[in-house]
Write an enzyme that holds these catalytic residues in place. Sequence first.
Site, PDB file in Angstrom:
ATOM      1  N   ALA A  65       0.860  -1.138  -0.144  1.00  0.00           N
ATOM      2  CA  ALA A  65      -0.189   0.130   0.056  1.00  0.00           C
ATOM      3  C   ALA A  65       0.913   1.278  -0.002  1.00  0.00           C
ATOM      4  O   ALA A  65       1.879   1.236   0.400  1.00  0.00           O
ATOM      5  CB  ALA A  65      -0.814  -0.091   1.102  1.00  0.00           C
ATOM      6  N   GLY A 108       0.574  -5.171   0.945  1.00  0.00           N
ATOM      7  CA  GLY A 108      -0.505  -5.219   0.044  1.00  0.00           C
ATOM      8  C   GLY A 108      -0.166  -5.974  -1.248  1.00  0.00           C
ATOM      9  O   GLY A 108      -1.148  -6.439  -1.717  1.00  0.00           O
ATOM     10  N   GLU A 111      -0.295  -9.425  -0.491  1.00  0.00           N
ATOM     11  CA  GLU A 111      -1.726  -9.697  -0.279  1.00  0.00           C
ATOM     12  C   GLU A 111      -2.560  -9.591  -1.769  1.00  0.00           C
ATOM     13  O   GLU A 111      -3.362 -10.619  -1.768  1.00  0.00           O
ATOM     14  CB  GLU A 111      -2.257  -9.045   0.821  1.00  0.00           C
ATOM     15  CG  GLU A 111      -1.847  -9.165   2.148  1.00  0.00           C
ATOM     16  CD  GLU A 111      -2.025  -7.892   2.967  1.00  0.00           C
ATOM     17  OE1 GLU A 111      -2.077  -6.714   2.738  1.00  0.00           O
ATOM     18  OE2 GLU A 111      -2.617  -8.165   4.349  1.00  0.00           O
ATOM     19  N   GLU A 131       4.903  -5.070   7.227  1.00  0.00           N
ATOM     20  CA  GLU A 131       4.375  -4.038   7.752  1.00  0.00           C
ATOM     21  C   GLU A 131       4.841  -3.739   9.420  1.00  0.00           C
ATOM     22  O   GLU A 131       4.772  -2.677   9.877  1.00  0.00           O
ATOM     23  CB  GLU A 131       2.654  -4.510   8.028  1.00  0.00           C
ATOM     24  CG  GLU A 131       2.086  -4.370   6.503  1.00  0.00           C
ATOM     25  CD  GLU A 131       2.034  -5.689   5.738  1.00  0.00           C
ATOM     26  OE1 GLU A 131       3.042  -6.575   6.227  1.00  0.00           O
ATOM     27  OE2 GLU A 131       1.164  -5.739   4.950  1.00  0.00           O
TER      28      GLU A 131
HETATM   29  C1  HXC Z   1       5.072   4.260  -1.174  1.00  0.00           C
HETATM   30  C2  HXC Z   1       6.952   3.270  -1.924  1.00  0.00           C
HETATM   31  C3  HXC Z   1       6.597   2.201  -1.417  1.00  0.00           C
HETATM   32  C4  HXC Z   1       5.383   2.199  -0.765  1.00  0.00           C
HETATM   33  C5  HXC Z   1       8.719   1.882  -2.394  1.00  0.00           C
HETATM   34  N1  HXC Z   1       8.034   3.127  -2.632  1.00  0.00           N
HETATM   35  N2  HXC Z   1       7.549   1.285  -1.854  1.00  0.00           N
HETATM   36  N3  HXC Z   1       6.354   4.680  -1.882  1.00  0.00           N
HETATM   37  N4  HXC Z   1       4.551   3.246  -0.752  1.00  0.00           N
HETATM   38  N5  HXC Z   1       4.960   0.950  -0.283  1.00  0.00           N
HETATM   39  C6  HXC Z   1       8.847   4.296  -3.426  1.00  0.00           C
HETATM   40  C7  HXC Z   1      10.046   4.728  -2.473  1.00  0.00           C
HETATM   41  O1  HXC Z   1       9.950   5.695  -1.490  1.00  0.00           O
HETATM   42  C8  HXC Z   1      11.031   5.351  -3.612  1.00  0.00           C
HETATM   43  O2  HXC Z   1      10.485   6.464  -3.953  1.00  0.00           O
HETATM   44  C9  HXC Z   1      10.582   4.468  -4.862  1.00  0.00           C
HETATM   45  O3  HXC Z   1       9.424   3.767  -4.479  1.00  0.00           O
HETATM   46  C10 HXC Z   1      11.720   3.310  -4.994  1.00  0.00           C
HETATM   47  O4  HXC Z   1      11.822   2.639  -3.741  1.00  0.00           O
HETATM   48  P1  HXC Z   1      13.256   2.435  -3.009  1.00  0.00           P
HETATM   49  O5  HXC Z   1      13.162   2.356  -1.677  1.00  0.00           O
HETATM   50  O6  HXC Z   1      14.158   3.627  -3.437  1.00  0.00           O
HETATM   51  O7  HXC Z   1      13.889   1.251  -3.656  1.00  0.00           O
HETATM   52  P2  HXC Z   1      14.769   0.064  -3.084  1.00  0.00           P
HETATM   53  O8  HXC Z   1      16.135   0.719  -2.186  1.00  0.00           O
HETATM   54  O9  HXC Z   1      15.264  -0.447  -4.022  1.00  0.00           O
HETATM   55  O10 HXC Z   1      14.094  -0.627  -2.021  1.00  0.00           O
HETATM   56  C11 HXC Z   1      13.028  -1.406  -2.438  1.00  0.00           C
HETATM   57  C12 HXC Z   1      12.119  -1.832  -1.121  1.00  0.00           C
HETATM   58  C13 HXC Z   1      11.683  -0.617  -0.328  1.00  0.00           C
HETATM   59  C14 HXC Z   1      12.965  -2.797  -0.360  1.00  0.00           C
HETATM   60  C15 HXC Z   1      10.839  -2.432  -1.761  1.00  0.00           C
HETATM   61  O11 HXC Z   1      11.048   0.545  -1.363  1.00  0.00           O
HETATM   62  C16 HXC Z   1      10.648  -0.671   0.623  1.00  0.00           C
HETATM   63  O12 HXC Z   1      10.818  -1.529   1.667  1.00  0.00           O
HETATM   64  N6  HXC Z   1       9.395  -0.303   0.384  1.00  0.00           N
HETATM   65  C17 HXC Z   1       8.411  -0.422   1.211  1.00  0.00           C
HETATM   66  C18 HXC Z   1       7.864  -1.809   1.604  1.00  0.00           C
HETATM   67  C19 HXC Z   1       6.942  -1.963   2.338  1.00  0.00           C
HETATM   68  O13 HXC Z   1       6.852  -1.662   3.613  1.00  0.00           O
HETATM   69  N7  HXC Z   1       5.596  -2.459   2.037  1.00  0.00           N
HETATM   70  C20 HXC Z   1       4.205  -2.501   3.125  1.00  0.00           C
HETATM   71  C21 HXC Z   1       3.502  -1.334   2.936  1.00  0.00           C
HETATM   72  S1  HXC Z   1       2.182  -1.231   4.173  1.00  0.00           S
HETATM   73  P3  HXC Z   1      11.388   7.837  -4.105  1.00  0.00           P
HETATM   74  O14 HXC Z   1      10.225   8.990  -4.390  1.00  0.00           O
HETATM   75  O15 HXC Z   1      12.242   8.099  -3.041  1.00  0.00           O
HETATM   76  O16 HXC Z   1      12.122   7.619  -5.361  1.00  0.00           O
HETATM   77  C22 HXC Z   1       0.908  -2.012   3.344  1.00  0.00           C
HETATM   78  C23 HXC Z   1      -0.315  -2.301   4.136  1.00  0.00           C
HETATM   79  C24 HXC Z   1      -1.342  -2.905   3.402  1.00  0.00           C
HETATM   80  O17 HXC Z   1       1.237  -2.736   2.464  1.00  0.00           O
HETATM   81  C25 HXC Z   1      -2.580  -2.949   3.935  1.00  0.00           C
HETATM   82  C26 HXC Z   1      -3.790  -3.265   3.275  1.00  0.00           C
HETATM   83  C27 HXC Z   1      -4.145  -2.137   2.258  1.00  0.00           C
END
Ligand code: HXC
Length: 257
Positions: A65, A108, A111, A131
């Site tokens: 998400a 997400g 999921e 998460e």
């Molecule tokens: C918003 C995101 C994002 C996310 C990545 N980006 N994941 N933006 N929401 N979930 C953005 C980053 O901010 C970045 O933007 C660009 O995408 C590239 O990501 P990087 O982090 O620079 O890439 P990298 O270093 O290769 O790392 C990849 C990664 C990391 C390991 C996947 O991005 C990461 O940990 N992302 C978050 C994963 C996460 O926590 N997912 C769960 C979310 S909560 P910029 O602008 O800086 O270039 C969830 C709850 C669901 O899903 C609930 C039900 C609806």
Amino acid sequence: MAYTTILVTREDRVGIITLNRPDVLNALNLQLMEELVDALDTLDRDETIRCIILTGNDRAFAAGADIREMAEASPVELLLRNQFARWDRIRRVSKPLIAAVSGYALGGGCELAMHCDIIIASETARFGQPEINLGIMPGAGGTQRLTRAIGKYRAMEMVLTGRMITARQAEAWGLVNRVVPVELYLEEAKRVAREIAARAPVAARLAKASVLKSFDTTIEGGLDYERMLFYLLFATEDQKEGMRAFLEKRQPEFTGR
Ligand code: HXC
């Protein structure tokens, strides 16, 4: 509806939805979810479509998400967004859904893949429920579907540590159907989709419903449900066609009627 965060294409009887926010690794914002559900609903109602593929790009299926959209939200705001109604619609897609996953399928994103009926992964796919690193927990079915897919202890470890697993690990644990080289994951998903699309559509739809029923019923209730659907299929033209074709030693022509 004009889409800005997804692409929709049709190849014969297969609908393909590509998540398309590459700059943010296909983070699932509200706009994308709205478009995704609209596209799924359209393809689900389109009689010419018999199977749907959901994919992203080589680097990311979806990294979860959109954290930017959630960071400052209050519980009431989340409640009023009612975003889970969209996830409920995905859960109710009646046609076979195949996830073609490469790169990150996190939170997400993982999921979303688990809402699909078959998951084809590239060798570079990574699955995770990170998460916990954000101070939250899975909210779109992760604790339930992951546990059913890979078992309590593996699910606990993934959900509690937030660690990602590789495609090979996911395959060994039964989270994906198979792993193929990155150049081939979409092709492989299309191959499976075409195979399903050549089968009787009503039978496929009811078979999907029956398998899914096994997750929320007793064995007794599930067997009864299966039997009713089995009987129902004898009211279809495709059942007559399928069995006649077998007896006449020819290929069946299924019409979905
Ligand atoms: C918003 C995101 C994002 C996310 C990545 N980006 N994941 N933006 N929401 N979930 C953005 C980053 O901010 C970045 O933007 C660009 O995408 C590239 O990501 P990087 O982090 O620079 O890439 P990298 O270093 O290769 O790392 C990849 C990664 C990391 C390991 C996947 O991005 C990461 O940990 N992302 C978050 C994963 C996460 O926590 N997912 C769960 C979310 S909560 P910029 O602008 O800086 O270039 C969830 C709850 C669901 O899903 C609930 C039900 C609806």
